[in-house]
Enzyme design. Structure first.
Site, PDB file in Angstrom:
ATOM      1  N   SER A 250       0.687  -1.168   0.200  1.00 51.24           N
ATOM      2  CA  SER A 250      -0.279  -0.041  -0.011  1.00 51.24           C
ATOM      3  C   SER A 250       0.849   1.162  -0.032  1.00 51.24           C
ATOM      4  O   SER A 250       0.301   2.348   0.178  1.00 51.24           O
ATOM      5  CB  SER A 250      -0.644  -0.035   1.236  1.00 51.24           C
ATOM      6  N   TYR A 524       0.509 -15.303   2.550  1.00 49.34           N
ATOM      7  CA  TYR A 524      -0.348 -14.201   2.077  1.00 49.34           C
ATOM      8  C   TYR A 524      -1.553 -15.087   1.475  1.00 49.34           C
ATOM      9  O   TYR A 524      -1.229 -15.816   0.472  1.00 49.34           O
ATOM     10  CB  TYR A 524       0.136 -13.155   1.403  1.00 49.34           C
TER      11      TYR A 524
END
Length: 610
Positions: A250, A524
């Protein structure tokens, strides 16, 4: 110019930093009113999204911010339809705007005194709505089809530490709630307003606290205001010849203060460290006053480290205003690479052996077969006939000559940084290790493309919602000897839960190993399913994700690796840190914030004051 790079030396920094720093002004790429540039009901920039080209009947990605921008993706439409069993001719249009934003609850006595400070603020409904959420699937789904029960009552833009100090003091005086807002990229419901809070809620937007206050080349440190966005920080430090190396997925939108508040991790942590490894000093404003150490030394033995109360506190104790962060010279050389493995298990073994030999590529990530095929589906059309022929030859060699099964093969993407000599030596050693586990070098272009696709993947959820698919990602950390079992168990659990909820088409359940440590790894997960026929897709999704998290805990994984807890995962806190640990967190909260001014409800269940 001395060893300390100075800019505008007439300006001074507040606080006892024992420095005479200048102030480096930063022009952020993100405007003050972020909805001017960013989507109000989805991820990222307004001009960047996946869309169906009606003329070609193919999916493409708009804009020119990313490598696949303005390019047709010839394999992606068929992949989406086959994996999710959906018809891309059926489009779910989101609402154009939320008009019935809840009215502000105002504390007039607070406002009267606050206005005397001359700090910028707004009561505009859309400004308030934009800061009422992060980016969980549930929050975005609500924005597209519903409304929030509670949003901030006012948005305030402090420009420095002293502004924050004054705002917090007034909030304590008048019993007003503060929810710090950094980049707004939370995926744990951390900035969402508690629906039952009836006090006035301030969204304290730190985006205007974005200056680099000094850079000290001798100490390899920089003092930076906490509201700076990641991409701005790296761009501006590069002007001094430095970087932080912190690249979370991000980083285009998240803030330095947010990284500290969530104990963030970046893609290049192998050589630059996680955020807790980069932090030298933190300045924070709490309801009881400021927290800061009286010296900025590399290490100090003075009892428990107060930074550990701040790192991961998720806006429950106060506002991070300034951070002294370790910086590194810009790498002389950066090189991408990739390795194809016949299956997931040997890929895991290769990553573990790289760690055992203390080799440190900046980034080394293993994608399972589903993500491998997914990445292939996102590949733009070949730029030439020759390139298309080369791709076919490569595929023939891997599948026919080497005998890799396309339904099992996996890929590792690499990024190596350092001196040219160090990078070359590292590359040679890693590829030698990979060959012992059946791996085969797959080229620099594939590595670079895989690394850059990280920034694009987040946009896919918006495409899915346009066509009736809910999707999300979540992560964990796990010991090496449980990585493979955990990945298998969680995927199996997701598929069982999907069937139990009456979802006819199998879910997309995929994983990748993104970070490697001496004792374990970060895994993940991505999962998605079509929600046609479901009366409450949000509740169904959350039920499946909760079951997956139960499976993670049962398989030896952690509550989170870097996303944090927020409101989404706090039910697992007692199991994670013990009842005594929860009581310790509660005791700190009650001492530092007895009036519960920072009442965002993160970390602990509502029976505490957190």
């Amino acid at each position: 110019m001395s060893d300390k790079q100075r800019v505008d030396t007439n300006k001074r920094v507040g606080g006892n930093h024992h420095e005479k720093p200048g102030v480096h002004e930063v022009k952020s790429v993100i405007p003050k009113r972020r909805q001017e540039l960013l989507k109000w009901n989805g991820w990222g920039y307004k001009d960047s999204k996946f869309l169906l080209n009606s003329k070609l009947n193919q999916l493409e990605f708009s804009g020119n911010r990313y490598p696949i921008g303005s390019k047709v993706l010839p394999n992606f439409k068929a992949w989406v339809e086959n994996v999710f069993g959906i018809d891309l001719s059926i489009h779910f249009s989101p609402q154009d705007a939320i008009k019935d934003v809840p009215k502000s609850i105002l504390n007039e006595m607070f406002l009267e005194e606050f206005k005397e400070l001359g700090i910028d603020y707004t009561l505009d409904p859309q400004d308030r709505l934009f800061r009422a959420h992060g980016h969980t699937m549930r929050e975005i789904f609500i924005l597209r089809s519903g409304n929030f029960d509670r949003v901030p009552d006012i948005v305030i833009w402090p420009t420095c530490h002293d502004d924050v100090l004054n705002i917090v003091q007034l909030a304590v005086k008048h019993n007003v709630v503060i929810i710090p807002y950094g980049g707004g990229t939370s995926v744990s419901c951390a900035v969402e307003c508690p629906p039952n809070e009836r006090r006035m809620i301030i969204s304290l937007d730190t985006s205007q606290m974005n200056k680099i206050l000094w850079v000290n080349k001798d100490n390899s440190t920089a003092l930076v205001e906490a509201g700076i966005i990641g991409q701005d920080l790296e761009r501006e430090l590069a002007k001094f010849g430095f970087c932080t190396g912190h690249e979370p997925d991000s980083c285009e939108f998240s803030s330095l203060g947010g990284w500290v508040a969530t104990r963030a991790s970046g893609m290049k942590k192998n050589i630059y460290g996680n955020i807790e490894d980069m932090v030298v000093h933190i300045r924070m404003v709490t309801p009881q006053g400021e927290i800061q150490k009286n010296c900025q030394v590399p290490r100090i033995s003075s009892g428990p480290d107060i930074h550990q109360f701040i790192l991961g506190s998720e806006g429950t104790l106060g506002v991070v205003t300034e951070v002294i962060i370790r910086i590194r010279p810009l790498p002389q050389c950066s090189k991408y690479g990739s390795i194809v493995f016949p299956a997931f298990e040997p890929g895991v073994e290769c990553l573990r052996e790289v760690v055992r030999q203390q080799l440190k590529p900046a980034s080394m990530r293993l994608m399972d077969n589903l993500q491998f095929t997914f990445g292939h589906a996102l590949k733009p059309e070949a730029s030439s006939v020759i390139q298309s022929l080369i791709d076919q030859v490569k595929k023939f060699y891997v599948t026919q000559i080497k005998g890799y099964d396309v339904h099992k093969m996996c890929v590792v993407t690499l990024l190596m940084e350092g001196t040219k000599e160090d990078v070359e030596n590292l590359e040679k050693r890693i590829y030698n290790i990979a060959s012992k586990y059946g791996g085969m070098a797959a080229g620099e272009d594939n590595g670079k493309r895989g690394y850059m696709l990280t920034y694009v993947i987040a946009y896919i959820r918006d495409l899915g919602l346009d066509y009736g698919v809910v999707s999300e990602s979540f992560e964990t950390s796990v010991p090496w000897d449980r990585v493979v079992d955990l990945c298998r168990n969680v995927k199996d659990r997701i598929q069982r839960e999907v069937r139990n909820h009456g979802i006819q088409f199998p879910a997309f359940a995929s994983c990748r190993v993104t970070q490697s440590y001496d004792v374990g790894a970060c895994v993940y997960f991505y999962f998605a399913f079509g929600y046609h026929g479901l009366s409450d897709p949000v509740h169904t999704y959350e039920s499946i994700e909760a079951a997956a998290r139960d499976e993670i805990i049962a398989s030896g994984g952690s509550i989170s690796h870097h996303h944090g807890v927020g409101k989404l995962r706090k039910r697992w806190m007692p199991e994670t840190v013990s009842d005594v640990g929860v009581d310790m967190l509660r005791a700190v909260k009650e001492k530092v914030d007895p009036l519960n001014i920072f009442a965002n409800g993160n970390l602990l269940e509502s029976n505490s004051k957190l």
